[in-house]
Every structure is written in structure tokens, then in C-alpha cells.
Write an enzyme that holds these catalytic residues in place. Structure first.
Site, PDB file in Angstrom:
ATOM      1  N   GLU A   1      10.319   1.609  10.059  1.00  0.00           N
ATOM      2  CA  GLU A   1      11.283   2.682   9.799  1.00  0.00           C
ATOM      3  C   GLU A   1      10.537   3.982  10.033  1.00  0.00           C
ATOM      4  O   GLU A   1       9.662   4.343   9.253  1.00  0.00           O
ATOM      5  CB  GLU A   1      11.784   2.616   8.351  1.00  0.00           C
ATOM      6  CG  GLU A   1      12.531   1.359   8.002  1.00  0.00           C
ATOM      7  CD  GLU A   1      13.918   1.275   8.630  1.00  0.00           C
ATOM      8  OE1 GLU A   1      14.344   2.249   9.299  1.00  0.00           O
ATOM      9  OE2 GLU A   1      14.556   0.236   8.479  1.00  0.00           O
TER      10      GLU A   1
ATOM     11  N   GLU B   1       9.614  16.277  15.184  1.00  0.00           N
ATOM     12  CA  GLU B   1       9.931  16.176  13.760  1.00  0.00           C
ATOM     13  C   GLU B   1       9.015  17.108  12.963  1.00  0.00           C
ATOM     14  O   GLU B   1       7.792  16.992  13.028  1.00  0.00           O
ATOM     15  CB  GLU B   1       9.745  14.744  13.278  1.00  0.00           C
ATOM     16  CG  GLU B   1      10.188  14.567  11.847  1.00  0.00           C
ATOM     17  CD  GLU B   1       9.976  13.159  11.339  1.00  0.00           C
ATOM     18  OE1 GLU B   1       8.905  12.586  11.600  1.00  0.00           O
ATOM     19  OE2 GLU B   1      10.886  12.632  10.671  1.00  0.00           O
TER      20      GLU B   1
ATOM     21  N   LYS C   1       0.849  -1.188   0.000  1.00  0.00           N
ATOM     22  CA  LYS C   1       0.000   0.000   0.000  1.00  0.00           C
ATOM     23  C   LYS C   1       0.888   1.244   0.000  1.00  0.00           C
ATOM     24  O   LYS C   1       1.505   1.585   1.018  1.00  0.00           O
ATOM     25  CB  LYS C   1      -0.911   0.057   1.231  1.00  0.00           C
ATOM     26  CG  LYS C   1      -2.021   1.105   1.028  1.00  0.00           C
ATOM     27  CD  LYS C   1      -2.553   1.719   2.294  1.00  0.00           C
ATOM     28  CE  LYS C   1      -1.818   2.924   2.763  1.00  0.00           C
ATOM     29  NZ  LYS C   1      -1.869   4.105   1.879  1.00  0.00           N
TER      30      LYS C   1
ATOM     31  N   CYS D   1      13.293  11.317   6.323  1.00  0.00           N
ATOM     32  CA  CYS D   1      13.362  10.844   7.703  1.00  0.00           C
ATOM     33  C   CYS D   1      14.718  11.159   8.313  1.00  0.00           C
ATOM     34  O   CYS D   1      14.840  11.342   9.513  1.00  0.00           O
ATOM     35  CB  CYS D   1      13.087   9.357   7.744  1.00  0.00           C
ATOM     36  SG  CYS D   1      14.087   8.438   6.565  1.00  0.00           S
TER      37      CYS D   1
HETATM   38  P1  NDP Z   1       2.403   8.420   7.663  1.00  0.00           P
HETATM   39  O1  NDP Z   1       2.914   7.773   8.877  1.00  0.00           O
HETATM   40  O2  NDP Z   1       1.263   9.329   7.758  1.00  0.00           O
HETATM   41  O3  NDP Z   1       2.011   7.354   6.555  1.00  0.00           O
HETATM   42  C1  NDP Z   1       2.859   6.315   6.171  1.00  0.00           C
HETATM   43  C2  NDP Z   1       2.029   5.260   5.492  1.00  0.00           C
HETATM   44  O4  NDP Z   1       1.159   4.678   6.459  1.00  0.00           O
HETATM   45  C3  NDP Z   1       1.123   5.774   4.379  1.00  0.00           C
HETATM   46  O5  NDP Z   1       1.027   4.824   3.344  1.00  0.00           O
HETATM   47  C4  NDP Z   1      -0.209   5.915   5.095  1.00  0.00           C
HETATM   48  O6  NDP Z   1      -1.315   5.896   4.250  1.00  0.00           O
HETATM   49  C5  NDP Z   1      -0.184   4.699   5.969  1.00  0.00           C
HETATM   50  N1  NDP Z   1      -1.115   4.729   7.080  1.00  0.00           N
HETATM   51  C6  NDP Z   1      -1.758   5.780   7.636  1.00  0.00           C
HETATM   52  N2  NDP Z   1      -2.552   5.371   8.651  1.00  0.00           N
HETATM   53  C7  NDP Z   1      -2.406   4.034   8.746  1.00  0.00           C
HETATM   54  C8  NDP Z   1      -2.944   3.019   9.593  1.00  0.00           C
HETATM   55  N3  NDP Z   1      -3.791   3.308  10.570  1.00  0.00           N
HETATM   56  N4  NDP Z   1      -2.551   1.741   9.407  1.00  0.00           N
HETATM   57  C9  NDP Z   1      -1.686   1.413   8.444  1.00  0.00           C
HETATM   58  N5  NDP Z   1      -1.137   2.330   7.598  1.00  0.00           N
HETATM   59  C10 NDP Z   1      -1.488   3.614   7.755  1.00  0.00           C
HETATM   60  O7  NDP Z   1       3.679   9.108   7.026  1.00  0.00           O
HETATM   61  P2  NDP Z   1       3.725  10.054   5.762  1.00  0.00           P
HETATM   62  O8  NDP Z   1       3.301   9.357   4.527  1.00  0.00           O
HETATM   63  O9  NDP Z   1       3.061  11.309   6.153  1.00  0.00           O
HETATM   64  O10 NDP Z   1       5.304  10.236   5.638  1.00  0.00           O
HETATM   65  C11 NDP Z   1       6.000  11.091   6.395  1.00  0.00           C
HETATM   66  C12 NDP Z   1       6.506  10.443   7.660  1.00  0.00           C
HETATM   67  O11 NDP Z   1       7.238   9.266   7.384  1.00  0.00           O
HETATM   68  C13 NDP Z   1       7.455  11.346   8.371  1.00  0.00           C
HETATM   69  O12 NDP Z   1       7.036  11.535   9.689  1.00  0.00           O
HETATM   70  C14 NDP Z   1       8.803  10.662   8.307  1.00  0.00           C
HETATM   71  O13 NDP Z   1       9.576  10.851   9.418  1.00  0.00           O
HETATM   72  C15 NDP Z   1       8.465   9.252   8.100  1.00  0.00           C
HETATM   73  N6  NDP Z   1       9.468   8.609   7.274  1.00  0.00           N
HETATM   74  C16 NDP Z   1      10.355   7.763   7.838  1.00  0.00           C
HETATM   75  C17 NDP Z   1      11.321   7.168   7.073  1.00  0.00           C
HETATM   76  C18 NDP Z   1      12.288   6.191   7.641  1.00  0.00           C
HETATM   77  O14 NDP Z   1      12.869   5.440   6.902  1.00  0.00           O
HETATM   78  N7  NDP Z   1      12.510   6.152   8.928  1.00  0.00           N
HETATM   79  C19 NDP Z   1      11.425   7.427   5.642  1.00  0.00           C
HETATM   80  C20 NDP Z   1      10.441   8.309   5.164  1.00  0.00           C
HETATM   81  C21 NDP Z   1       9.503   8.863   5.964  1.00  0.00           C
HETATM   82  P3  NDP Z   1      -1.971   7.299   3.771  1.00  0.00           P
HETATM   83  O15 NDP Z   1      -0.927   7.968   2.959  1.00  0.00           O
HETATM   84  O16 NDP Z   1      -3.148   6.896   3.012  1.00  0.00           O
HETATM   85  O17 NDP Z   1      -2.299   8.049   5.038  1.00  0.00           O
END
Ligand code: NDP
Length: 499
Positions: A257, A392, A182, A291
Site C-alpha cells: 500500500e 507526493e 515492524k 496516503c
Molecule cells: P516509509 O516508506 O519511509 O516507511 C514505511 C515503513 O517501512 C517504516 O516502518 C520504515 O521503517 C520501513 N522501512 C524503511 N526502509 C525499509 C527497508 N529498506 N526495508 C523494509 N522496511 C523499510 O514511509 P513513512 O513511514 O515515511 O510513511 C509515509 C509514506 O507512507 C508516505 O509516502 C505515504 O504515501 C505512505 N503511506 C501509504 C499509505 C497507503 O495505504 N497507501 C498509508 C500511509 C502512508 P522506519 O520508520 O524505521 O524507516
């Protein structure tokens, strides 16, 4: 010069069991181009019925042709995929830039490098070996097998959509698992184009499934589905915690991650010609939406004024603009709510008494008005206890925090709930070797920043995650070890005593 051309809104299908399909409900959602602020694609809005169909397809595929395929054949498919990916790199880079607003130069770099993940893990597929244990029981032969887990759900964020998927899919497939992926609702288009390449490479139907939709609607079902063995997640720590809790209730395996608040530390003996661009690359590349963003610049007090002056002067020259233009250095924020979040944090920092040394607002250039931009922003006078130093932001906002000596630098750097990465700028060899031991982060860069490779493990300490991606460590995240015992002597010991 920009290469942007108007394109019609395209309606996309998602991939379930080898079929390209709309959601069972027929619902769709729009994906927006963050530079124009306009919708540019329509994507299926999957519901739980679609999730169930995708997991069933992956589960069937796991028990079918894929499971019977030799590891060598599996590796060959992965390497064939790598070749398809290399050929499609430019197309995918443009799709990603349209979808998430990241710089075309950055996406080209990622896409051109990405085939390496599939070559490397494809090469590892038939090197997954068990062990013969010199067991201490006479007449017993004991060996281990490394087996795949089953259906792996990959959940990825919008900031590096395909790269973060590659980090999961390549090792998971090499280990013999099947996938339901997803992508983020904000960056599904490149994922769907990526999915076509699996088909072209000859993967059996159902081995890779892609469901597009909203995390808050289908995330829970994906994580809790009884036929899902593992969740590989990249995203924010709050969502990661929700995923972890849901996975725990069903005792699922996870790799998480999550986010970071990484310290990029400049000592007085640093080579400033490298350190200043290093600070900039840590936070303004990708508009801070990584991130590993080095969002805290820790600067030794004796060079604070010099570093701040040079940093502001350098960052001021960054060209803000169309991310499809190779000359652009700072693009828009990917989503409108995220831009608002960044602007809110700027207000919070000002309210806390931090001094805004650069930026701190939306650009005034009317040509940029439709896009979701925030100017590169630098705050001075930041204390480690402030929210701007602890939370963050995920945007182009840098906090400069002074320190006196190595001990204080370590204390401030580690004063965080996160532990994803840190950077260190020094010409003192002893310090370069000493500091990584003291920094509580999964990656430490010395006199460089923001490097990752398929060869080297990546992951977080503390609240930045669980498990490792990349390198040899990654494949173990997708395997389980089985111990097999064989009596070689036809012995008949007492059935009432443990052997
Ligand atoms: P989110 O945590 O909002 O979303 C990540 C993914 O999780 C998306 O596909 C999202 O779907 C999905 N999601 C949302 N709610 C749920 C749920 N209840 N159950 C399962 N999946 C869910 O992150 P963002 O997309 O906003 O990305 C930014 C964040 O990601 C930042 O905070 C950053 O720090 C972190 N990040 C970390 C990285 C790492 O490697 N450590 C790398 C890149 C980013 P949907 O988009 O539909 O909400």
C-alpha cells in the site's frame, strides 16, 4: 482546551516469542513528540539477531498450538482482542497523538472504529472454505483447501500506525498466519501497547511479535528471512519498491500500500457547501499526512475564482495547535525531516511559478515554535506537469489545477504515476456514475472524501500498490489454495501416461 500533561520519558520493551525484551545489543532510540519537539519515549533498537529471534518465534508458533487451534477458536480470540481494544481505545489514541502528532479527535475516531476489523475478520475465520470441484476425470474426487501462508511480516508507516497495522493483522491472523510486525521508528509506542492486548486476549506466545527499530537496519533482513512467507507493507513508494525487489529475489508474496497524488475534482454543478469542506478534509486533515490526501484540487474553470476564494477563506480559519487539544484542527508534521521535505516542496512550487495563495511557511505564533508545524498551504496557477502536481508531498500543501470539461478533468486526474484515490463533487447523477469508470484509482469518492471501512476493499492502481486490504478481498491475500486429488476407484492406470 488542551489536556496536555508533562510525562516522564518511559523506556519500552518489544515483544518476541511472548517475552517483553530489550534488543540483544541493548541499544535503544528515542521517540519524539512532534508538538514539543522533545523525546518522550525510549524504544529498543532491534538488530538482525532480534529479527531472527522474532521470525523463529513466529515460525514455531505457526507450527505449534496456533496451527492446531480450530478456526472458530481463532476467531473467538480475535473478537476477544477486539473487546480489549475497545476498552483501551482512549489510552491508545492519546499514545498515538503523543507519538505522531495526529489530532486526538482523528485518533479517537480511528481507535473507536478499529475493533470492527477484529470482529469482522474474527467472524470470517471459520468461514474460510474450500470447494469441491466437479472434476472431469472418472473415479477421482478433487477438492480445495484454503491454507495460511506462514509467517507474515507487517511493516507500517507513522501516519496511522495502528489502523494500518489492524488492516494487516486482522485478516492475516484470521487466516491462521503468525506475525512479525515492524512499526515505523517514529511511531512504535502505540504498537507496543497494542501488543499487550494480544497477550491479554490470550493469543499463544509467538503468534504476534513486534520488533522496533530502523527500516534501513533491519528491513532487509525481515523481508529476506527464509522463514518469512509474505510481506504486507504500507509506506512510501520508493521504500515499497525496495521491499518489492528484496521480496522478489526470495520469491516472497507481497501486499504493497503505497503513496498517492489524489485528485479531488470539483465540477461547476457541485454543492459548494459540501465541496469546499471536502477539499479541506482531503488535504488539511492530518496535516496532509495521509496516503489518500487529495493534494490536487481540480476545479472547473467557470467556478475557479469562487472555489478558490471560498477555499482560502475556509482553510484560513483552521485552528493550528496542540494535537491533544480537541479544538485543534491542524497539528504538526510527524517528523523533522518530513517537515523539511514539505518546506522544500513549497520552495519548489514557488520556483516553478505556482502562486502561493495561503500559508507557505512555518506558523509565526511563538507558542507553536517548538513543534514541527507547517501552515495549511494552497497554490494556484499550477500546471499538471509541475513537480508540485506530480510528486507526493505528504504534508498540508494543496495544488489547485483548473480544467474545462469532463474529458480534461479525467486526463489531468489520470496524469499521475499514482492511482490510490480520487474525489468527485457533482450533482449530475450521470456524471457521478460515469466518472468512476474513467478514473484510474483504487477508491473513488463521490460527494464525500476520505472514507474507509473494514467492509470495502482498499488499495492502489499503478504505482500506488499491489493487492487489496479490507473486506473479503483482504483475507485472500493471506491464504493459499491447495488442490487435493483422491482416487476413489483403486484404479491402476498406466504409470507412463499423465492422468
Ligand atoms: P516509509 O516508506 O519511509 O516507511 C514505511 C515503513 O517501512 C517504516 O516502518 C520504515 O521503517 C520501513 N522501512 C524503511 N526502509 C525499509 C527497508 N529498506 N526495508 C523494509 N522496511 C523499510 O514511509 P513513512 O513511514 O515515511 O510513511 C509515509 C509514506 O507512507 C508516505 O509516502 C505515504 O504515501 C505512505 N503511506 C501509504 C499509505 C497507503 O495505504 N497507501 C498509508 C500511509 C502512508 P522506519 O520508520 O524505521 O524507516
Amino acid at each position: 482546551m488542551t489536556i496536555r500533561m508533562p510525562v516522564p520519558v518511559v523506556k519500552h520493551d518489544m515483544l518476541i516469542g511472548g517475552r517483553w525484551t530489550q534488543a540483544e545489543s541493548g541499544d535503544i532510540f528515542e521517540s519524539f513528540d512532534p508538538y514539543t519537539g522533545e523525546p518522550w519515549a525510549e524504544v529498543p533498537r532491534a538488530g538482525t539477531a532480534d529479527v531472527d529471534a522474532a521470525v523463529e518465534a513466529a515460525s514455531d508458533a505457526f507450527r505449534g498450538e496456533w496451527r492446531r487451534m480450530t478456526a472458530t477458536a481463532r476467531g473467538h480470540l480475535l473478537r476477544r482482542f477486539a473487546d480489549r481494544l475497545a476498552a483501551a481505545a482512549e489510552t491508545l489514541a492519546v499514545l498515538e497523538t503523543r507519538d505522531n502528532g495526529k489530532l486526538i479527535n482523528e485518533m479517537r475516531m480511528q481507535l473507536n472504529y478499529m475493533p470492527q476489523w477484529f470482529h469482522y475478520f474474527g467472524g470470517l475465520a471459520d468461514k474460510i472454505e474450500g470447494r469441491v470441484i466437479p472434476i472431469d476425470k472418472p473415479g477421482v474426487f478433487n477438492f480445495t483447501r484454503e491454507e495460511p501462508l506462514g509467517v507474515v511480516v507487517a511493516i507500517t508507516p507513522w501516519n496511522s500506525p495502528l489502523m494500518l497495522a489492524a488492516w494487516k493483522l486482522a485478516p492475516a491472523l484470521a487466516a491462521g498466519n503468525t506475525i512479525v510486525w515492524k512499526p515505523s521508528e517514529f511511531s512504535s509506542v502505540s504498537a507496543l501497547a497494542f501488543g499487550k492486548l494480544f497477550e491479554e486476549a490470550g493469543f499463544p506466545p509467538g503468534v504476534v511479535n513486534i520488533v522496533t527499530g530502523f527500516g534501513h537496519e533491519i528491513g532487509d533482513r525481515l523481508v529476506r528471512h527464509p522463514k518469512v512467507a509474505k510481506i504486507a507493507f504500507t509506506g512510501g513508494d520508493a521504500t515499497g519498491q525496495r521491499v518489492y525487489q528484496a521480496a522478489a529475489s526470495e520469491l516472497k508474496k507481497v501486499t504493497l500500500e503505497l503513496g498517492g497524488k489524489s485528485a479531488n475534482i470539483v465540477f461547476a454543478d457541485a454543492r459548494m457547501e459540501s465541496a469546499i469542506p471536502g477539499l479541506v478534509s482531503g488535504i488539511f486533515a492530518a496535516s496532509g499526512q495521509t496516503c489518500i490526501a487529495g493534494s490536487r484540487a481540480l476545479v472547473q474553470r467557470s467556478v475557479l475564482d469562487e472555489v478558490v476564494e471560498k477555499l482560502v477563506a475556509f482553510a484560513k480559519t483552521a485552528r493550528i495547535g496542540d494535537p491533544l487539544d480537541p479544538e485543534t484542527q491542524v497539528g504538526p508534521i510527524t517528523t523533522l525531516p518530513q517537515r523539511q521535505k514539505v518546506l522544500d516542496y513549497i520552495d519548489i512550487a514557488k520556483g516553478e511559478g505556482a502562486e502561493c495563495l495561503l500559508g507557505g511557511k512555518v506558523p509565526e505564533d511563538p507558542a507553536l515554535a517548538p513543534g514541527w508545524f507547517v501552515e495549511p498551504t494552497i497554490f494556484g496557477g499550477v500546471a499538471s506537469s509541475m513537480r508540485i502536481a506530480q510528486e507526493e508531498v505528504f504534508g498540508p500543501v494543496l495544488s489547485v489545477i483548473p480544467f474545462e470539461d469532463e474529458d480534461e478533468a479525467v486526463a489531468i486526474a489520470n496524469d499521475s504515476i499514482y492511482g490510490l484515490a480520487s474525489g468527485l463533487w457533482t450533482q449530475d447523477l450521470g456524471r457521478a456514475l460515469r466518472m468512476p469508470d474513467r478514473l484510474q484509482t483504487g477508491s473513488v469518492w463521490v460527494n464525500m472524501y476520505r472514507a474507509t471501512s473494514y467492509l470495502s476493499p482498499f488499495g492502489g492502481y499503478k504505482r500506488s500498490g499491489i493487492g487489496r486490504e479490507n473486506g473479503m478481498s483482504a483475507i485472500r491475500e493471506y491464504l493459499q489454495e491447495k488442490s487435493v486429488w483422491i482416487d476413489t476407484m483403486n484404479s491402476v492406470p498406466s504409470p507412463f501416461v499423465q492422468r
